[in-house]
Write a protein that holds these residues in place. Sequence first.
Motif: not given
Length: 404
Positions: A148-152, A177-183, A197-200, A202-211
């Motif tokens: 399952x993936x995220x769409x807008x 809050x600014x709509x520039x990314x989705x967690x 993951x950023x909306x703009x 090329x999209x870039x993804x980063x780990x926020x919480x991964x314990x």
Amino acid sequence: MRKLFCLLLPLFFISAASAGDTPVRKLTVSKTTSQNPAIYFAGIPGNSALNDALQRFLGACGWFDCVNSAKQADYTLEGKDEGSSFVLYLKMGGAPAGAWRFRKHAAVRESAKIAVDTIIEKTFKALKVKGFCRSRIAFCAKTSPGVSNIYTCDIDGHGIEQVTSFRALCVEPCWSPLGVSICYSKYGRTGIDVLETTIAKPRRSRLISGSQGINAGAAVSPDGQRMAVIRSPDHQVDLYTIDLASGKRRRLTKDKAVEASPCWSPDGKYVFYVSDESGRPRIIRHELATNRRKRLPTVGADAVTPDCSGDFKIAYATRVNGRYTIAVYDPAKEENKTVIDLPGEWESPGWAADNRQLVCKRTWKGKQELYVIDTWSGKVRLLASPGLPVSMPSWSQCAPKTGK
């Protein structure tokens, strides 16, 4: 459905689903009445593409009822094409009510969004937001078993774009809050992580919480500085906040109950979440400054997936007579009411920035689709039916104000 409760921990609530689904409080069903003025769009001669886009956003904005005749209308709207720009003229009862010139954008739909935004912002004092037509709705779509993936999409259900492309289960989208990314929560072989993951492009993804264990149900605070998240680093499911700059964590709960689905109050002073501490899922308000908790009064057998509007109303899914429906709790009036009276399973409500409309998932006759509910009038419209199982919609805040 029910976000973390459904996806991760269904067994915790099997024992709570017996003894019938009688409401715990008196249930008020909202009536289906229109409170919108009617508008007739006569069009812009010679520009069918722009006409179609304007008509779509006039209908999707939720602040007008579009009609097919000027005789039925409170407002009439017509336009004139001027090459690189166009002009729209709004009349009320035949008298001029506004005229605006707009520069044409390369994307016709962008021109229409800006134009309709201007009209509704100038027409309705009750609309406290800017750029509403340029807000977006994120959702999950299941493309194959375990994937399952995220769409807008836009507020009219068109303009669908895929944001993530993992061979995994990506769920619970939450806008910054600014709509520039989705967690969102991403299921892996060893646990569940929260990514951004950023909306703009090329999209870039980063780990926020991964314990180790569960990291899920992310909700970013209104100021963008903190995140509420469900974690289980010590094999106990609890609610935390994370400072996004420093990574510092604060544990808000430490008990045997299961927490899920956090969301923030618009002033950032409270986190609302779901807990089964009473034996059934209920909504809890946690005051961050004092650590005081309060269980909110709700209707139905369960109360799950809360979302708080900009004017402090709590929307949630609740089970009544064996089916899930959508209800809203207004703390100022101490009033609960259901906002939908149609068949099907209605789940995962998310507020629009106008504090009036909700996006949610409906399961009916084997289909999973996204709908928008007008909580003022009770009207419902189909948002998107892409032919894939869709769920967990989240409505972004609005675009910044633009000029005429």
